[in-house]
Scaffold this motif. Structure first.
Motif: not given
Length: 318
Positions: A53-60, A70-73, A278-290
């Protein structure tokens, strides 16, 4: 031509006219119910494994519902789904030949869960406080944006388990100002009634964004969209939409999966390295649009490229 032999799923003239008028089209069968059930059972077994998964469970420092983005990634069956020709052909007939899928989300609803507030989204800044998509300006003015959402019923979606509600023809005018702040309160989840219906917005109150605080959605325009597993609805995110609460019991639950599409000239996450909401966050380091249709000639977005080990990502060019 039978559905099994059909190779072109683009919307016809009448369907496009209906979509332009109403802001949505559907339900549309994407999978037979038995196939959808089999696919969902397989996907369910894969979701707990977040090793790719591209977003870590402990994001922020927080585990929130945005971890299901984005689990399609990392889940191949979801990657296949967003590129399903029955979906992509129809979306491309609306947006043009060059199309990105920029986000996917799961929308579960379990017994006792509240319905979702009436809402519209043009920039998706509603919770993150920063625009997440930006259409090219026209004549120096910001373009009226939005995304095409393809909401697929992975399980039956019924009146009792919290199906979607839509207001046809409401997609051309925004009743909400997404630049305004909303206060996040996790204690508000499943605790409020609005016009006699238990509703919320994942810890927010979407009414805080109303341009006119005295305005109320005209629910006489709304209808519930009951769908069978394997069916989808395609709609503009600027269409007024909501969902009913889950009033059933037992093991019945509703699972929807939303894939969001824009033309390649739309800037995704402009100037953004982290999505916080929503009370948390995700880094986009590994993000990409398809790129699901055509090609990307603009180079303004980070693009995910398929490889034998998953997706690799190209840097954005500015």
């Amino acid at each position: 031509m039978s559905t099994s032999q059909q190779t072109d799923f683009r919307l016809g003239t009448e369907e496009l006219e209906k979509f332009e008028r109403d802001g949505f089209i559907g339900p549309i069968k994407i999978y037979e119910p038995e196939e959808m059930e089999e696919r969902w059972n397989s996907i369910r077994r894969l979701l707990p494994d977040r090793s790719r998964a591209i977003y870590p469970d402990d994001a922020l420092g927080a585990v929130t519902n945005i971890s299901n983005y984005d689990r399609h990634l990392d889940v191949d069956l979801l990657s296949e789904h967003i590129m399903n020709q029955r979906i992509v052909d129809r979306v491309a007939s609306i947006l043009g030949p060059d199309v990105l899928c920029w986000r996917t989300e799961f929308f579960p609803k379990y017994p006792g869960d509240e319905g979702t507030d009436w809402h519209q989204a043009a920039t998706f800044a509603n919770a993150s406080k920063k625009p997440q998509i930006m259409w090219p300006s026209k004549d120096g003015q910001p373009a009226f944006g939005g995304t095409i959402t393809v909401w697929t019923a992975f399980t039956d979606s019924t009146l009792e388990n919290g199906c979607l509600q839509l207001m046809p023809g409401t997609h051309r005018h925004m009743n909400y100002d997404e630049s305004q702040p909303m206060a996040y309160d996790p204690n508000a989840i499943n605790s409020r009634e609005k016009e006699g219906v238990k509703r919320g917005f994942f810890g927010y109150d979407y009414r805080q964004l109303q341009k006119d605080p005295n305005w109320k959605p005209d629910e006489s325009q709304a209808f519930p969209l009951v769908m069978k597993k394997g069916e989808c609805v395609i709609f503009w995110s600027t269409l007024m939409h909501a969902s009913l609460p889950h009033t059933g019991s037992g093991k019945d639950y509703r699972m929807g999966f939303a894939a969001r599409y824009v033309p390649t000239q739309v800037h995704v996450y402009p100037g953004t390295e982290t999505v916080a909401e929503y009370g948390g966050g995700i880094p986009l380091d590994n993000y990409g649009a398809v790129v699901v249709s055509g090609e990307d000639t603009y180079g303004i977005n980070r693009i995910a490229k398929e490889s034998r080990t998953g997706y690799a990502f190209t840097p954005r060019r500015f």
